[in-house]
Design a protein around this motif. Sequence first.
Motif: not given
Length: 724
Positions: A5-13, A90-97, A272-274
Amino acid sequence: MHSSAPHLLNLGVLAHIDAGKTSLTERLLHTAGVIDEIGRVDDGNTRTDSLALERQRGITIKSAVVSFVIPATDVTGPSGGTGSPRLTTAPDVTVNLIDTPGHPDFIAEVERVLSVLDGAVLVVSAVEGVQAQTRVLFRTLRRLRIPTLIFVNKTDRRGARYEGVLDHIAARLTPDIVPIGTVDGIGTRAARCTAANGDIDFVARLTEVLAGHDDALLAAYVEGAAPLPYGRLRTELARQTRDTLVHPVFFGSAATGSGVPELVDGIRDLLPATVGDAKGPVSGSVFKVERGAAGEKIAYVRMFSGTVGTRDSVLYGDGGGGRGGDGADADKAAGKVTAVRVFDRGEDVRAAEVRAGQIGRLWGLGDVRVGDVIGVPRTGVDPGGRFFAPPTLETVVTPLRPADRGALHLALTQLAEQDPLIDLRQDDIRGEVSVSLYGEVQKEVIQATLAADFGLDVSFRETTTICVERVVGTGAAFEIIDKEPNPFLATVGLRVEPAPVGAGVTFRLGVELGSMPYAFFRAVEETVRETLLQGIHGWRVPDCAVTMTHAGYWPRQSHAHGTFDKSMSSTAGDFRNLTPLVLMDALRAAGTTVHEPMHRFLLDVPADTVGAVLPALARLRAVPHTPSTDGASYRLEGDVPAQHVHALEQLLPGLTRGESELETAFDHYEPVRGGTVPARRRTDHDPLHRKDYLLRVVRRTHGGGREGRDGREGSDWSDGREGP
C-alpha cells in the motif's frame, strides 16, 4: 518485506524565479519513469507549464499537479562502527508534486497551494544563492510548519559555490541546516554530487545540529566517547525534519541529473506521508479552479478526511458568508459531483472517488471558488487565512473596442474565479473595471490572457498604489424614521471607533436584538461592511468597531382589502439605503487618515557606490536604518513606499555597475506624510454627497420601488427582499 500500500505525499516545489524549479520537476518525473524525455523551459515543452502563455514566456504562471511513485527500497547504512550494517525498508511513496510560480507577481498562486502541502522542496541556485523570493517563501514555510528540504541547483554552472551557498543559506534563511553530501568539480559540467553515508565529518556535523534540538541526544553526545550510531542519527534527522526543526540541504543539477536520486531518497525518507481517515467526515480544500472546454468549472481539491465520489452531494463554501440562505450553513452552497479525476503516474485519470490524502479534480460544483472548504473545515485551521501580503497596486482595465465592455467584465470575473486577489472593482457610474496587482508582469499576463482566451484587446491605465484608511477617533450619527432629512422608513444610529491593526471590522449591537426583525439587523451589518470598502477618501477601512446605537422600523401593514403597502411598511432596502449615509456621517465625525503601503528593503551595494545610492533613496522617500559593512559590500536595510519600489529597481543597476542585490517585501502601512492626500475614485452611489446619492438611489429604484406617502420614491432595490 514491505507493504504494497503506497504512502501519499503532497509535495510543493518552490523557488525564486529562474532557480530551476520547473527543470527540477521535469528531472524528478524523468527519474521516476513518468516521462521519457526531459522538457526544457526555454523550448516550451515542460510537462507542468501547459499554458500557451507559460510556454511563450518561459515562466510558471499557474500551479500544476503531476503524480509519480518513489518505489520501495531497502535502505542500508553503517551502524556506527559497533555492529553490522543497518537494514530498513522504506515503502512506496506516491507523490503529488505541485509546481508553483517563482515570480513574485504570482505569489497568490503559491499562497493557495501552501494550505494543501505535506512537505516542500525549496530550490536555491548554486550561483545566485538565496534571493528575495527565497526568503519570503522560506519564512512562510517555517511559519506554517511545513517540513522543507532545500535543493541547491545548478552545481554545473560557472560560478556555482558549495560552502559559500551554505553560508548564505545559514545567514539568510536558517542556521539549522544539514548538508547531505558534497560536490566534486562544482562549477563545471562534470560536477558530481556524492551522498553522505555516515562518514566521520558528516556524522560530527549532523550530531551537532541535531543535538541542538534534543536534550537526550545532546547528553549522549557530550558524555559518549564514541560517535553516536548512524541509525539513531538518521532516525532523529527524519523526526526533526518533519517537526521543521532542521532542513537537510541537497546539492545537484536538474540539467544533468546529478544529485537528483539523492533528493528523491530524501523526499521518501525524510518528509512525512499524509495522514487522514478516508472513512471520516468529508473535509477538503479547493486550491485551484479552472474552466473546462465547455466552460464548466473544475475544482482542484485536497482531501484531508473522508471520501467524495461521483454523484455525491456535498456542501462547500469559504466560511465568509454571502451565498445566501439561513442557519448554520448560510455560507455554504450545495452541489452534486458529476465526475472525479485523480492524479496517477503523470496523468489525471477518471476515478470513482477521491479519498483522504489525495488530490482530485471535481466537476459539478457550479458555484465553487478558490479557498472553499468541501464539507467541514479542518480543526484549528482558518479557511480564509492569509500567508502573504495582499496586492498593493491596482489599475483600470479598458477595452479598445467600447462594445466589448460587457464581455470584458465577464472575462475578468472568470479570471477572478481563478485568482480572487485580483479583486475586481466595478464602477457602474463610469463603466470601468479595476483590478489589483502584485506587479507589472502580472498586468502583462492578464492582457495576454484576455487576448488569447477571450479575444479581447485591452489597455491599462497607469498603475497606482492601493492605500487604506484608518479611523482616528470616535464618531457617531443617527437618523430617525419619518423625521427630516431621513427619506427612508428606518431608524439607524451608528458609532465608529478605531480598532487595532489586523483586528478587522467588527459589528456590535448596542440595542436589543428583539427590537426589530433580525433581517433588518443583518441588512445593516452587511451594508456597513460593504460601505467600509470605500472610506472618506475612497480607500478601504480595514480595522474598526461599528456599534449600532439606534434602531427602529414600521411593522408590515396592509390596506383594508389585505394588500401589503410598502409605503407604510419598512423593508430591508430602507436599512440598506440609509446605512451608508449614517455611516459616512459617523466616519466624518471620527476622522480617518490615509496610510500607504511600505516595503521593507534589504540592499547590498559596493561600498564605493554608497555616495550615489543614498541620495537616490532619499528622492524615493526611502528611509534607511542602521547600515552595516561586509568587506567591500555595504548593506542597507530600511523602508520604501510601495509606489517607488519599481523605480528603485530601475535605478540601482546604473548606480552600482549592476552589482547591487535588492530584496523587497510588503511590511506595513504608514500615514501619508506631506503633499496632497491620495484619494480613490468611488464606485458606489457616493453617500458622502447626500443629494447626489439620493438622486442615484431614486434613479435605480424608479419603476421598481415605491412611492412614499409624500411622493418620495423608496428603496427596496438592493436584493428584492421585503423583510421577514
